[in-house]
Design a protein around this motif. Sequence first.
Motif, PDB file in Angstrom:
ATOM      1  N   TRP A  17       0.792  -1.102  -0.024  1.00  0.00           N
ATOM      2  CA  TRP A  17      -0.090  -0.041   0.166  1.00  0.00           C
ATOM      3  C   TRP A  17       0.870   1.333   0.000  1.00  0.00           C
ATOM      4  O   TRP A  17       2.080   1.263   0.912  1.00  0.00           O
ATOM      5  N   LYS A  25      -4.509   4.606   3.564  1.00  0.00           N
ATOM      6  CA  LYS A  25      -4.204   3.824   2.322  1.00  0.00           C
ATOM      7  C   LYS A  25      -4.874   4.543   1.341  1.00  0.00           C
ATOM      8  O   LYS A  25      -6.018   4.593   1.235  1.00  0.00           O
ATOM      9  N   GLN A  45      -8.168   2.615  -3.759  1.00  0.00           N
ATOM     10  CA  GLN A  45      -8.481   1.760  -2.394  1.00  0.00           C
ATOM     11  C   GLN A  45      -9.629   0.865  -2.387  1.00  0.00           C
ATOM     12  O   GLN A  45      -9.958   0.106  -1.604  1.00  0.00           O
TER      13      GLN A  45
END
Length: 164
Positions: A17, A25, A45
């Motif tokens: 990530w 993230k 995401q």
Amino acid sequence: MRFLVRDRILGFGEDYWIEDEHGDKVFLVDGKAMRVRDTFELKDQHGRVLVDIRQKMFALRDTMVIERDGEPLATIRRKRLSLLRNHYRVHLVDGTELDVSGKILDREFAVEYDGELLAVVSRRWLHVRETYGVDVVRDDADPALLIAVAVCVIHLADKEREED
């Protein structure tokens, strides 16, 4: 906008990530294992693919290609006839070029368009080990493209170092 990237990147089959400066993230780099060439996807995401990153086959010099929605977006390779090994050129499909230069292996470099700074990649302002930051300077810049450029340039430089 500042993004944090873990430095153990671009291994086959490795996913990681990319976080924003608040630790949220934002992008997932999805490394594709069992491929003939190095291939990665940059996803949001929610799992949507924003760009595909892959090594160009049958090129005279190591080259990475960035695609969006199956269409070529950019081609990245080390600048020809450069005295500095840490100088890369990004050719966008619309004919513009981005210039990437600095200490690539040290994760200290800049991405510019026509002499104007777009992004800075650096470890200097971070205290987290094996992490570097991508600071997107211009508000109208495409963060996914600039992160993909940073990932490609680092991958090409690391690969070149391994071959030496």
